[in-house]
Design an enzyme around this catalytic site. Sequence first.
Site, PDB file in Angstrom:
ATOM      1  CB  SER A  86      -1.363  -3.779  -0.006  1.00 55.54           C
ATOM      2  OG  SER A  86       0.133  -3.664  -0.005  1.00 55.54           O
ATOM      3  CG  ASP A 410       0.507   0.146  -7.062  1.00 53.84           C
ATOM      4  OD1 ASP A 410       1.732  -0.284  -6.910  1.00 53.84           O
ATOM      5  OD2 ASP A 410      -0.266   0.078  -6.289  1.00 53.84           O
ATOM      6  CG  HIS A 413       1.196  -3.134  -4.412  1.00 53.30           C
ATOM      7  ND1 HIS A 413       1.035  -1.892  -4.265  1.00 53.30           N
ATOM      8  CD2 HIS A 413       1.096  -3.752  -3.361  1.00 53.30           C
ATOM      9  CE1 HIS A 413       0.387  -1.757  -3.131  1.00 53.30           C
ATOM     10  NE2 HIS A 413       0.930  -2.902  -2.418  1.00 53.30           N
TER      11      HIS A 413
END
Length: 445
Positions: A86, A410, A413
């Site tokens: 991600s 978040d 990240h």
Amino acid sequence: MRGYAVVRGTREDVASSSSSSQAATTWRSRSTGGRSTMAAATASRVLVTCLFLVAACAALASSSSSSEPWRGGGCNFTRLFSFGDSVTDNGNWMQYAHSPGAVARPPYGETFFRRPNGRFCDGRIIIDHIADALGIPFLTPYLAGNTSEDYAHGANFAVGGATALGHDYFRKKNLDVRFTPYSLGWQMSWLKKVVDMLSSEQETSELMASSLFLVGEIGGNDYNQALFQGRSVDEVRTYIPDVVAGISASVTELIELGARTVMVPGNFPVGCNPGYLTRFQTNDTAQYDAMGCLKWPNALTELHNRALRAELAKLGRRHPGVAVVYADYFAAAMDLIADPGKHGTVRHVIITVNQRDDTFLISDLRAGFGGEPLVSCCGGGGPYNANLTTHCGMKPFTTCRDPYKAVSWDGFHFTDHAYKVIADGVLRGPYAALPVLTRCKKRRT
């Protein structure tokens, strides 16, 4: 614009504050007298528009030279290919998942793209900043492309939740396989399909040699899945040789296909992630370092990174004609977290127009990171704003006033701004050996 002060006046220079320096100038054009005619009003607006455009162009030209110092860094890489999870995913997760979750909802993507787009960030991610520096358009997520034209400049194979090792490895350890099946090995199979689309067998070697490959970061989820399912850190340490071997196998495969420049990042200091700090919070102060980060997750990451770096050095010796570049994401992030104030002070030019009284404002702002690098900008509350049941994008989440000043987006990240600082350190040094742009200059000679 949200997060920036606007200063009003007829023409004034505003003194710098403690957090950022700001100089603002307002030009006012009004028709004189109590009976302004339509023509006078129109002429006034034309004059304001002309002044606006001239001032805006001058300000933006000055701003671009300082805020984007390495755009189009002179490289002759024709394509960029990336693999990972991600941290690098720019839309594959959102393409394949039936319910992609919060990443498909605001406020993801708000600061640059103005909409969610599959990046686990408020804006751009590291691969975007690297592409920008190389003069390459943002990459197409592999699962969003269909034809060779979609991959003309490369492709991004990274998928949120991806691991270096396949599902079978974790099943043998009796772990609940609850993450994406698109591991690094699967992503390598996608690359081969794209290469077949882009070139004949004779052209493959040239295509690979003229491309830059970013492999990772990858491997963090191999450890995360086990730790979040309650496995001990002692057990998870035993995974490191296998994870590094998996990464090495993919890098070797790239080299055998003809790659000549492969950059492999190490993992981030997850002990400083607000999500980790929330999940493994403890009253034992000895578990934390001077910055407030958890020691044991960072120690685990450092073990992984040392093993990876040693393995990459072996590959470099085995293939002397290939640049196998280690990117030190860990050191770059730790430097940013330890002293955010010294990083990322970038000039912003903000133009505000008031049509009611024919005034416009050009604000020249210099602002850097704020002072809470361990607090998530977007999250569900708590001391680190990283509630694990109410994620960013899930009501009732909260978002910081200015993501530009935040390090963590978040909880797991980083922000666009933080990613840019890290990318710059990899491109120019000191967080890559050899820095990518240095490699570019050597390729031109």
